[in-house]
Motif scaffolding. Structure first.
Motif, PDB file in Angstrom:
ATOM      1  N   THR A   1       4.565  38.555  -6.698  1.00 54.87           N
ATOM      2  CA  THR A   1       4.850  37.712  -8.094  1.00 54.87           C
ATOM      3  C   THR A   1       5.718  36.875  -7.992  1.00 54.87           C
ATOM      4  O   THR A   1       6.478  36.257  -6.886  1.00 54.87           O
ATOM      5  N   THR A   2       6.295  35.426  -9.310  1.00 52.31           N
ATOM      6  CA  THR A   2       6.547  34.539  -9.017  1.00 52.31           C
ATOM      7  C   THR A   2       8.053  34.661 -10.345  1.00 52.31           C
ATOM      8  O   THR A   2       7.238  35.414 -11.522  1.00 52.31           O
TER       9      THR A   2
ATOM     10  N   THR B   1      11.442  37.099  -7.059  1.00 53.44           N
ATOM     11  CA  THR B   1       9.954  37.806  -6.746  1.00 53.44           C
ATOM     12  C   THR B   1       9.622  38.672  -5.861  1.00 53.44           C
ATOM     13  O   THR B   1      10.620  39.291  -5.687  1.00 53.44           O
TER      14      THR B   1
ATOM     15  N   ASN C   1      14.607  33.498  -7.144  1.00 52.31           N
ATOM     16  CA  ASN C   1      13.833  33.922  -5.580  1.00 52.31           C
ATOM     17  C   ASN C   1      14.178  35.419  -5.620  1.00 52.31           C
ATOM     18  O   ASN C   1      13.675  36.081  -5.085  1.00 52.31           O
TER      19      ASN C   1
ATOM     20  N   HIS D   1      13.910  28.259 -10.657  1.00 52.33           N
ATOM     21  CA  HIS D   1      13.285  29.853  -9.645  1.00 52.33           C
ATOM     22  C   HIS D   1      13.773  30.634  -9.424  1.00 52.33           C
ATOM     23  O   HIS D   1      14.777  29.689  -8.782  1.00 52.33           O
TER      24      HIS D   1
ATOM     25  N   THR E   1       8.571  30.060  -1.705  1.00 50.02           N
ATOM     26  CA  THR E   1       8.960  30.535  -2.860  1.00 50.02           C
ATOM     27  C   THR E   1       9.596  29.111  -3.838  1.00 50.02           C
ATOM     28  O   THR E   1      10.252  28.124  -2.929  1.00 50.02           O
TER      29      THR E   1
ATOM     30  N   GLY F   1       2.201  36.798 -11.758  1.00 56.59           N
ATOM     31  CA  GLY F   1       1.579  37.501 -10.487  1.00 56.59           C
ATOM     32  C   GLY F   1       0.552  38.369 -10.528  1.00 56.59           C
ATOM     33  O   GLY F   1      -0.896  38.316 -11.887  1.00 56.59           O
TER      34      GLY F   1
ATOM     35  N   PHE G   1       4.443  32.112  -5.482  1.00 57.89           N
ATOM     36  CA  PHE G   1       5.346  32.636  -4.283  1.00 57.89           C
ATOM     37  C   PHE G   1       4.753  33.728  -3.691  1.00 57.89           C
ATOM     38  O   PHE G   1       3.391  33.814  -4.162  1.00 57.89           O
TER      39      PHE G   1
ATOM     40  N   GLN H   1       9.563  45.318 -10.695  1.00 60.32           N
ATOM     41  CA  GLN H   1       9.560  43.835 -10.854  1.00 60.32           C
ATOM     42  C   GLN H   1      10.102  43.406 -12.257  1.00 60.32           C
ATOM     43  O   GLN H   1      10.233  44.362 -13.257  1.00 60.32           O
TER      44      GLN H   1
END
Lengths: 196, 201
Positions: free
Chosen positions: B86-87, B109, B106, B104, A95, B169, A88, B117
């Motif tokens: 972050t991811t 993030t 989104n 993932h 992302t 992240g 990201f 978080q």
């Protein structure tokens, strides 16, 4: 002088018995300072775990490692690996999760740990993570390894890269070498732990 | 009384000598939740270690279908508002064999967000449901680098899934991080332990 309690050696010859000092043993550490590479000699621990802490490149580049079976004369062990990444960016507009194109199919070159991308070289950018190698001294099995790397991408992304695979050799691994694909390791620390 | 073996002092003055190896993983603290609105760790994160490992064991929420949250502080816990990039990746499989996925998220993030978080969602509160896993944090005391971290948490989704989240992240600050906090999006942390270890430098 030694101390033996109920048949168990507590200490001897100036050292506490290794059986009493915990399962994770710090074997060696290295601090980079404009270093072309950081190398470690492997031994007889069943598992080696490496932590790399704020490894900072001299120039934007990929962080990578290779292995040796001849005491570091050559870092060219055959490896088959798989890799994926999640990322990201700071701008908040890009992302994803994807397979990373830095896998190896019997390749002998270095294995990239920072996905297929370069670690940023800004003052606050670096690469962190941990790599585990199993049974490096085996002369029977291929040598499995797993790595998780978190780094600041040169374009201001947070990237987490997963790499796993095996060194496809039945020779004992003797050494490991960490480098950037180009330029020096400007700063940072790498710790090698042994686990039995 | 001192214990000296082969010229090396092992024990003296009621303590092991500093040169005696006691292992590379040092338990710094254990935090036990008990109907806690949050679990904050405000001591023990310092320049003493470069790498810190947090082990989460059976973190159990009081309320069903909640998110597990994380934040960091640079002022010893007065404010938890560090900017983060972050991811978040996940994998799950249903108990009934009705679904599995790798993806993932989104929605979890952050791009320089300062709020909490979210580490995972839809955590169940049945008596046998909880979350366990680890966090590795690198050189939180650095005043040069951003603060990289890696979570890997497995949990019992309230819909009876096993689900794993990899959130990672960096705290986008060059100030030293010296405290962290964990909470639920709603309700208390009913029980569970968080152990903080320092990894030898």
């Amino acid at each position: 002088m030694g101390l033996i309690s109920n048949g168990t050696t507590i200490f001897d010859n100036g050292a506490v018995s290794s059986s009493l000092t915990g399962g994770l043993v710090l074997v060696s550490s290295a601090t980079a300072s404009s270093s072309a590479s950081i190398e470690f000699t492997l031994g007889s621990y069943n598992i080696y775990k490496f932590f790399y802490i704020n490894v900072h490149p001299g120039t934007e580049s990929k962080f990578q490692f290779n292995l040796s079976t001849d005491s570091g004369s050559n870092y060219n062990v055959t490896k088959t690996t798989t890799s994926w990444r999640t990322f990201f960016n700071e701008a908040g507009n890009d992302t994803g999760l994807s397979y990373a194109d830095n896998d190896l199919s019997q390749g002998t070159g270095p294995q990239v740990l920072s996905a297929s991308n370069s670690v940023g070289a800004d003052n606050d950018q670096a690469c962190c993570g941990h790599l585990t190698i199993y049974n490096a001294a085996s002369t029977t099995f291929s040598k499995h390894f797993q790595a998780e790397t978190q780094f600041s991408h040169l374009s201001d992304y947070a990237v987490r890269d997963f790499v796993a695979g095996y060194a496809n050799t039945t020779s004992a691994l003797t050494n490991i070498q960490f480098t950037f694909a180009s330029g020096n390791i400007d700063a940072g620390k790498i710790l090698m732990f042994g686990i039995n | 009384m001192a214990v000296i073996s082969n010229g090396t002092t092992l024990i003296d003055n009621g303590a092991l000598d500093a040169a005696v190896s006691t292992g590379a993983l040092t338990l710094i603290s254990t935090s036990t939740a008990s109907s806690s609105s949050s679990v904050s760790i405000t001591s023990g994160i310092s320049s003493s270690y470069d790498t810190y490992i947090f082990e989460f064991t059976n973190i159990h929420p009081a309320t069903n279908n909640v998110n597990f949250l994380f934040n960091m502080s640079t002022d010893s816990g007065s404010n938890y508002n560090v900017s983060k990039v972050t991811t978040a990746m996940y994998s799950y499989n249903a108990e009934g064999g009705t679904g599995f996925e790798l993806g993932h998220n989104n929605g979890l993030t952050l791009s320089n967000g300062t709020g909490n978080q979210t580490l995972l969602g839809s955590l169940g509160s049945d008596a046998d449901q909880s979350v366990s896993g680890y966090l590795v944090m690198y050189e939180p005391s650095s005043t040069t680098m951003v603060k990289h971290f890696q979570f890997r948490l497995n949990y019992h989704n309230q819909a009876d899934y096993t689900q794993e989240y990899w959130v990672s992240g960096y705290g986008n600050t060059t100030s030293a991080v010296n405290a962290v906090t964990f909470s639920m999006s709603s309700g208390n942390i009913d029980s569970g332990t968080i152990k903080l270890y320092g990894v030898a430098n």
